[in-house]
Enzyme design. Structure first.
Site, PDB file in Angstrom:
ATOM      1  NE  ARG A 147      -2.512  -6.032   1.546  1.00  0.00           N
ATOM      2  CZ  ARG A 147      -3.007  -6.691   0.508  1.00  0.00           C
ATOM      3  NH1 ARG A 147      -2.671  -7.980   0.322  1.00  0.00           N
ATOM      4  NH2 ARG A 147      -3.831  -6.111  -0.350  1.00  0.00           N
ATOM      5  CE  LYS A 172      -7.323  -4.605   2.899  1.00  0.00           C
ATOM      6  NZ  LYS A 172      -6.738  -3.258   2.660  1.00  0.00           N
ATOM      7  CG  HIS A 278       1.799  -0.685   3.107  1.00  0.00           C
ATOM      8  ND1 HIS A 278       1.454  -2.017   3.208  1.00  0.00           N
ATOM      9  CD2 HIS A 278       0.926  -0.149   2.222  1.00  0.00           C
ATOM     10  CE1 HIS A 278       0.415  -2.267   2.435  1.00  0.00           C
ATOM     11  NE2 HIS A 278       0.082  -1.147   1.818  1.00  0.00           N
ATOM     12  NE  ARG A 281       0.318  -3.960  -0.924  1.00  0.00           N
ATOM     13  CZ  ARG A 281      -0.154  -5.037  -1.550  1.00  0.00           C
ATOM     14  NH1 ARG A 281       0.610  -6.100  -1.680  1.00  0.00           N
ATOM     15  NH2 ARG A 281      -1.387  -5.052  -2.020  1.00  0.00           N
ATOM     16  CG  HIS A 304      -4.552  -3.697  -5.460  1.00  0.00           C
ATOM     17  ND1 HIS A 304      -3.769  -2.708  -6.031  1.00  0.00           N
ATOM     18  CD2 HIS A 304      -4.201  -3.735  -4.145  1.00  0.00           C
ATOM     19  CE1 HIS A 304      -2.983  -2.178  -5.106  1.00  0.00           C
ATOM     20  NE2 HIS A 304      -3.233  -2.789  -3.962  1.00  0.00           N
ATOM     21  CE1 TYR A 313       1.660   2.084  -4.939  1.00  0.00           C
ATOM     22  CE2 TYR A 313       0.033   0.588  -5.861  1.00  0.00           C
ATOM     23  CZ  TYR A 313       0.742   1.069  -4.779  1.00  0.00           C
ATOM     24  OH  TYR A 313       0.535   0.526  -3.529  1.00  0.00           O
TER      25      TYR A 313
END
Length: 334
Positions: A147, A172, A278, A281, A304, A313
């Site tokens: 990120r 995150k 983003h 990414r 994630h 994706y």
């Protein structure tokens, strides 16, 4: 249930909100956002006359405020959820008021959208339209899937050329992870670190304050922020005042610099798709899956917590593959 942090009642409400947020180690951006919504809520409560303390308000006022945001301000789903989270934090963690109905306030559901993804040719054109630090930073984000803030907060000690990995710290959710270090960026990254070393040396020569270090490490190890290993790979060109400590120190590059550079490069490369930082990414994840990388590996690289987030994706791949023929094509061949 989270414990309530009791603060002196003499403190102003917004000061109490900030102190509890810092005690719980929330990020500066979250602190700024929550303080904004609490201030907005209090000011909105006084639109008909005198301001009211949130302690004197309840379900009706909170519901009216959230309804106003949705119907009059027409805020996005994410903004609406952020305002609700701020009010939940205010009542539960700051005021220590348990409002069962607040938990039952329905959050607006965020629509599941297919992310914008560039082709490899478009990524090459985009990065080719950039130069200097911005080109290196953009390439690093695409090459690792980091990120924006993860790339900007990269420290010297977390770059491992021998193992060809980068360690992403406190990403995150407060989690650390390891990502690959692209071989093609070795020379450029070493040159960047040499420039950062020159900045660090000048700061040490003038006795500048060290860079920010997480949590209470600066108290336990006062000189830690002055060590080379903790310095930023992408330092800002000049010192700035830390909004929390009010100490003037060297920060990392400001995030808007890359955001502006991406917009300009997108226009120069004549890319018509919506492009943001983003997007790099999103493109990283999609291109890995296209080359046969296991989805669990992609999940770990992206950080994630749930593979269902990474699954978005696979939908991009289905659209891009174009494997299903249109009935129109078959009709015209008859």
């Amino acid at each position: 249930m989270n414990p309530v942090i009791y603060l002196p009642q003499s403190k102003r409400l917004l000061e109490q909100v900030s102190e509890v947020l810092r005690y719980k180690h929330y990020s500066l951006k979250t602190e700024q956002a929550y303080v904004y919504w609490v201030r907005f809520f209090v000011r909105w409560s006084g639109h008909g006359g005198q301001l009211r303390h949130p302690r004197d308000m309840g379900a009706a006022e909170v519901t009216q405020f959230l309804t106003m945001l949705a119907n009059e301000r027409r805020v996005s789903v994410s903004t609406h959820n952020q305002a609700l989270s701020a009010l939940l934090f205010l009542y539960r963690d700051v005021l220590g008021i348990d409002l069962p109905w607040l938990s039952e306030v329905q959050r607006p559901s965020r629509p599941r959208r297919i992310p914008s993804v560039l082709t490899q040719a478009e990524v090459a054109a985009l990065l080719g339209a950039m130069d200097g630090e911005m080109a290196l930073l953009g390439s690093l984000l695409y090459g690792t899937g980091m990120r924006l803030m993860e790339g900007l907060r990269l420290r010297v000690k977390d770059v491992d050329f021998d193992r060809q990995v980068l360690v992403v710290r406190q990403a995150k959710g407060g989690k650390d992870r390891v990502v690959m270090l692209p071989r093609t960026l070795h020379d450029a990254l070493k040159a960047q670190m040499a420039r950062a070393r020159a900045v660090w040396t000048r700061d040490r020569d003038v006795g500048a304050a060290g860079v920010e270090v997480p949590d209470a490490l600066s108290v336990k190890y006062p000189s830690l922020g002055c060590r080379w290993g903790w310095f930023w790979v992408f330092p800002a060109p000049r010192p700035s005042v830390d909004p929390r400590s009010q100490i003037e120190r060297r920060h990392h590059l400001y995030e808007e610099r890359l955001q502006r550079a991406i917009k300009l490069a997108s226009a120069a490369a004549q890319i018509v798709k919506p492009v943001s930082v983003h997007t790099l990414r999103h493109s990283f994840a999609t291109h890995l899956l296209q080359t046969g990388t296991d989805i669990r590996t992609v999940q770990e690289l992206l950080g994630h917590s749930d593979v269902s987030t990474t699954m978005i994706y696979t939908h991009v791949l289905k659209v891009a593959a174009g494997g299903t023929a249109s009935p129109l094509d078959r009709l015209l061949r008859v």
